[in-house]
Enzyme design. Structure first.
Site, PDB file in Angstrom:
ATOM      1  N   GLN A 183       1.035  -1.045   0.168  1.00 49.65           N
ATOM      2  CA  GLN A 183       0.055   0.123   0.001  1.00 49.65           C
ATOM      3  C   GLN A 183       1.300   0.858  -0.264  1.00 49.65           C
ATOM      4  O   GLN A 183       0.323   2.380  -0.373  1.00 49.65           O
ATOM      5  CB  GLN A 183      -1.170   0.013   0.692  1.00 49.65           C
ATOM      6  CG  GLN A 183      -2.000   0.789   1.053  1.00 49.65           C
ATOM      7  CD  GLN A 183      -3.115   0.555   1.833  1.00 49.65           C
ATOM      8  OE1 GLN A 183      -2.423   0.862   3.928  1.00 49.65           O
ATOM      9  NE2 GLN A 183      -4.301   0.389   1.821  1.00 49.65           N
TER      10      GLN A 183
ATOM     11  N   GLY B  32      18.090   2.265  -3.248  1.00 46.36           N
ATOM     12  CA  GLY B  32      19.441   2.406  -4.033  1.00 46.36           C
ATOM     13  C   GLY B  32      19.284   2.557  -5.666  1.00 46.36           C
ATOM     14  O   GLY B  32      20.397   3.187  -5.640  1.00 46.36           O
TER      15      GLY B  32
ATOM     16  N   GLU C 124      11.827  30.748 -16.407  1.00 49.64           N
ATOM     17  CA  GLU C 124      10.583  31.376 -16.641  1.00 49.64           C
ATOM     18  C   GLU C 124      10.053  31.641 -15.602  1.00 49.64           C
ATOM     19  O   GLU C 124       8.474  31.009 -15.569  1.00 49.64           O
ATOM     20  CB  GLU C 124      10.322  30.402 -18.210  1.00 49.64           C
ATOM     21  CG  GLU C 124      10.982  29.562 -18.928  1.00 49.64           C
ATOM     22  CD  GLU C 124      10.743  29.518 -20.038  1.00 49.64           C
ATOM     23  OE1 GLU C 124       9.482  30.171 -20.502  1.00 49.64           O
ATOM     24  OE2 GLU C 124      11.449  28.812 -21.359  1.00 49.64           O
TER      25      GLU C 124
ATOM     26  N   SER D  54       8.764  29.235  -8.737  1.00 48.37           N
ATOM     27  CA  SER D  54       7.566  28.857  -8.414  1.00 48.37           C
ATOM     28  C   SER D  54       6.442  29.586  -7.570  1.00 48.37           C
ATOM     29  O   SER D  54       4.681  30.142  -7.050  1.00 48.37           O
ATOM     30  CB  SER D  54       7.148  27.162  -7.284  1.00 48.37           C
ATOM     31  OG  SER D  54       7.065  26.503  -8.349  1.00 48.37           O
TER      32      SER D  54
END
Lengths: 320, 259, 379
Positions: free
Chosen positions: C279, C340, C363, C366
């Site tokens: 899961q 790894g 450009e 964030s």
């Protein structure tokens, strides 16, 4: 009625697939109660009929004609169709070789019958023939029936066992008009060397991207020679220009089923597995322990092929 | 020259094959492509046109989605396309497909100089349609072709055969089935994709061709498909090189008995 | 609302994916490792029409939509983000401003040259002291007779080492702030131009990031792009469009990481079963796939709005923000799934990780994306 095997000869010698087809034809003839016949087409090949008798044929029909010296699909198909018209066989078998792959459908179109290509098994049960043919390069297997009266099938090389048996072995000449061939064979180039042809080899040694370069195939060739094997290649190695496409095993290359397939430096992409997954025994040699080839290999060797293969060649030489 | 390329839309070679409850192979969610060998055929057809002039007609038998495959070939540079689409052709065998193609090419699209096909389709792997079509049209054929030259109404083809190759000569018209190596397939350029939208794509039914469903009733019937027995991972041999190699040779000799 | 590909978009996808898998993928590792500009592929992309996707046909472009452009950049970047940014810069940052602001003569010459792939373009905007704060430019252009004389330095210019043409943003009147900024087209075979420092970077190592040095670089008067004093608008409009390209590049990287990690999770067996059945792994893949789909919808919507001639600045910023953060997250978690192996150069995950980072920076970072979005939301 009968089962007819279309014999394949090249330069006056019969190819192994013909014996596989005859042995299969014999088994089916015994199950269905048909007679087994062989059709031998060529020039100066009548002498080969004796060799066919070893596999339980009741009759060998020979078409020996100077006009049939070089195989051409249209002329051979015409001869075959004329024989089928006379004989009205229940089943005609060919090898799924370059010869049978081209000739069988051309003849089937002339006869207007159904054809199952590249069969890996054929059985007769409940009064009908059942054909197994791998599709999607072996990712699935189709079970086919063919509406008669005439059926045709090509057999995958190296899959059907060769069994010698006794038969009446009569030899007859079959005379028919031979149309002028539409094509002229102006040259033939056979690969030099003693290595067996890829699709009929009992053992195949293949290399892939893990070889690191074209020179890596020298190692594969040396191993192949130590084993009497043919040399194959993964698509990656062909795309990189290390090996010619004729050596490619896989979905867009050749489908092979040798007794032993040694894959060195091949990761085992699904398309490659499709081409060699029906090999009886698979050995995988790869430095990447996670390589997919290890999921199908009977014997997996994780390590540096540049060390393993020379050691393997030495060991094999000791045995000889 | 009138140049014809016959193509088939097939599953992507990476597709995972699922057999449905009805014993037939499911196409749900499968990415469809132009059969890779047929791409060589289309490429050779376009190159033949570029050298000799004329038009390239690309033809196929299939359903609605086959239009995408044809548009792709138009984007590569074919001039127009014909789709034979009919409920009676669903699941058709190689015989039925070659009957439909032969009818198209001997009547509505007669007058071709050369027909290209792929050497086989990667789905059914039957390799029947090229030879059957050549026979139906009474044409010379060259199969599994890796090199081709055309001159003076003649074709010279290098064909791959088991263990080698041979060179065939024949007068046109002829049928050529393409093998990898014949050429490098181009990608459709973006302007090519834009032009493809406006190129003619004709859809014909069997009755448009003058055929009935009975004419194309399949002789080869798929009773059921099954998945091949899965191969299991075998033994992993570990240790020093000499040790591993000795173990491997012993196993191949004594357990597997293959050497 | 329809979420289906048009014929054109489907063919674009098929073609770009085929090209990327067969031509771009085989050399992607080498391009990264050797800092190798993929010149042969850039040439092929020019021939295929990928260097001027939405440039009109009369200027030798492909005349396709911005959605097609987004699809193409994603497919190329799926295999090699370096090649993706080279393409994005030429299309969005060099072709687009000339397409929007250029004169007929400029379009016939410069736009056609770049859209056809005969020449490569770049955008000269960023300076040591002016990144997102474009009004503070130090590079100057002074009219001297029939020529503009340019002096100054631009840094971090993608394609700078290979470009033939530069769309240059410079100050024509320092007293006017951003109203004193103008745009120009500079042919870089000029004796007054030289390439300065080439950056050695964490990622996108196949594309050059160069310093452009202009010393009394004289260009014809008619190479002014747009109106004098309107260069700030040229820059902002160009960057808005560029964000669709970078969002698409980030989508390509994200998808690469997700696909590779998924394939590995299905094959890697631990505790007797593939780790894909755990899961912990499933949740990572579920979240990443959801973020990827969301980012893709945002990106294609921004491209759609641009195609419709509607404002798309906010949407492009949202798309880039979301796609870049998804790429970074996908690469990080992709490595985690490979464990790894993911950390080694045997697998491309570490390359995706290094390439992904820049999409959160160039450009417009964030943070700047959030600023643009917030400004739009709050106005």
């Amino acid at each position: 009625m009968s089962i007819v095997v279309c014999a394949e000869q090249r330069d006056g010698s019969l190819r192994k697939i013909t014996f596989e087809a005859l042995s299969t034809g014999k088994r089916l003839a015994e199950a269905s109660g048909e007679t087994l016949k062989a059709l031998l087409i060529g020039n100066g090949i009548a002498g080969l009929a004796d060799e066919l008798k070893k596999y339980g044929v009741d009759e060998v029909a020979v078409v020996d004609n100077a006009a049939l010296g070089a195989y051409t699909a249209d002329a051979y198909a015409a001869v075959l169709a004329a024989y089928v018209a006379q004989e009205n066989p229940a089943l005609v078998l060919f090898g799924h070789s370059s010869f049978g792959k081209e000739l069988a459908p051309r003849a089937a179109a002339k006869v207007d019958c159904g054809l199952v290509s590249d069969c890996i098994d054929i059985n007769f049960a409940d009064g009908d023939y059942l054909f197994k043919h791998p599709v999607y390069a072996g990712k699935a297997i189709g079970n086919y029936k063919v509406a008669g009266p005439v059926r045709m099938a090509t057999l995958r090389p190296n899959v059907f066992p060769i069994v010698e048996s006794a038969g009446a072995g009569a030899v007859v000449n079959f005379a028919t008009d031979i149309p002028a061939a539409k094509v002229t064979v102006t040259g033939t180039m056979m690969a030099s060397g003693d290595r067996p042809e890829l699709t009929e080899a009992d053992i195949i040694c293949s290399g892939g991207r893990g070889l690191g370069g074209p020179e890596g195939f020298k190692l594969i060739e040396a191993l192949a020679d130590a084993l009497g094997a043919a040399v194959g290649s993964s698509r990656a190695a062909v795309d990189a220009g290390w090996r010619e496409h004729a050596a490619q095993v896989g979905q867009t290359g050749k489908v092979v089923s040798p007794n032993l397939y040694v894959a060195s430096g091949i990761s085992g992409a699904i398309q490659h597995l499709a081409g060699m997954g029906s090999s009886k025994v698979i050995v995988g040699i790869n430095k990447d322990g996670e390589a997919n080839i290890f999921n199908v290999a009977d014997y997996g060797v994780e390590g540096d092929l540049n060390k393993i293969i020379p050691a393997l060649i030495e060991k094999l030489k000791e045995l000889q | 020259m009138k140049i014809v390329a016959c193509i088939k839309q097939t599953f992507d070679t990476e597709a995972k094959i699922v057999v449905g409850g009805n014993g037939q192979i499911s196409d749900e969610g499968v990415n469809l492509i132009v059969n890779p060998y047929d791409e060589f055929a289309v490429e050779e057809a376009i190159r033949t046109k570029e050298k000799n002039g004329g038009e390239v007609v690309v033809v196929t038998v299939g359903g609605d989605k086959a239009q995408e495959a044809l548009r792709y070939c138009l984007a590569m540079g074919a001039d127009r396309a014909v789709l034979i689409q009919d409920a009676a052709m669903v699941g058709a065998d190689s015989r039925a497909v070659s009957i439909a193609l032969a009818k198209l090419l001997s009547e509505k699209e007669a007058g071709y100089d050369i027909i290209f096909t792929g050497k086989e389709a990667v789905d059914d792997g039957a390799a029947q349609v090229p030879s059957r079509l050549a026979e139906k049209l009474d044409l010379a054929q060259a199969n599994v072709v890796t090199a081709l030259s055309l001159a003076d109404g003649k074709a010279t083809a290098t064909c791959e055969i088991d263990g080698g190759s041979e060179i065939l000569e024949m007068a046109l018209p002829a049928l050529i089935s393409a093998q990898k190596g014949l050429n490098e397939v181009r990608y459709p350029s973006l302007p090519g994709i834009m032009k493809a939208k406006r190129k003619p794509l004709e859809v014909l039914s069997l009755s448009d061709l003058g055929l009935s469903a009975d004419d194309v009733a399949s002789k080869v019937v798929l009773a059921a498909a099954e998945l091949p027995p899965a191969r299991k991972a075998g033994q992993r041999l570990t240790g020093e090189v000499d040790e591993v190699v000795a173990k491997l040779v012993k196993l191949l000799k004594e357990e597997a008995k293959v050497i | 609302m329809e979420f289906v590909y048009s014929d054109e978009e489907r063919m674009m996808l098929q073609m770009a994916r085929g090209f990327a898998e067969k031509e771009v993928k085989p050399i992607a590792k080498e391009v990264d490792k050797e800092h190798k500009f993929p010149a042969a592929n850039v040439k092929k992309m020019g021939e295929l029409g990928l260097m001027g996707v939405s440039v009109p046909v009369e200027y030798e472009g492909s005349g396709m939509s911005n959605i097609c452009y987004a699809i193409a950049i994603e497919e190329i970047s799926r295999q090699c983000a370096s090649t993706g940014v080279i393409m994005s810069v030429n299309n969005s940052l060099a072709c687009d401003p000339i397409k929007i602001f250029g004169t007929e003569a400029q379009k016939k010459k410069y736009l056609a040259d770049m859209a056809s792939g005969r020449k490569l373009g770049c955008l000269g905007l960023t300076e040591p002291n002016a990144g997102s704060d474009a009004a503070n430019l130090q590079t100057t252009a002074v009219l001297d007779g029939d020529e503009w004389v340019i002096n100054g330095r631009k840094i971090f210019i993608t394609n700078g080492n290979e470009a033939d043409y530069c769309v240059l943003i410079a100050s024509t009147d320092k007293t006017q702030g951003h109203r004193g900024i103008s745009a120009f087209i500079v042919e870089l075979d000029n004796p007054g131009f030289s390439v300065g420092t080439l950056e050695d970077k964490l990622g996108i190592r196949g594309s050059s990031t160069a310093e452009l040095v202009f010393e009394d670089c004289r260009i014809p008067k008619e190479n002014l792009l747009g109106e004098i004093g309107k260069g700030f608008k040229v820059a902002l409009t160009t960057l808005d469009g560029g964000r669709i390209g970078i969002a698409s590049q980030a989508l390509g990287i994200a998808r690469a990481a997700i696909e590779d990690a998924t394939a590995y999770a299905k094959e890697r067996v631990q505790f007797g079963k593939p780790i894909a059945q755990l899961q912990a792994i499933q949740w990572m893949l579920a979240d990443l796939s959801t973020h990827y789909e969301a980012a893709r919808l945002l990106t294609h919507r921004a491209a759609y709005l641009k195609d419709q001639g509607q404002p798309f600045g906010k949407e492009a910023a949202m798309a880039k923000l979301m796609a870049a953060e998804t790429a970074m997250k996908a690469a990080t978690q992709g490595i985690q799934i490979l464990g790894g192996y993911g950390y080694t150069t045997d697998y491309p995950l570490e390359r995706y990780f290094r390439d992904a980072k820049i999409t959160e920076i160039y450009e417009g970072t964030s943070e700047v994306m959030r600023l643009v979005i917030a400004t739009n939301v709050l106005k």
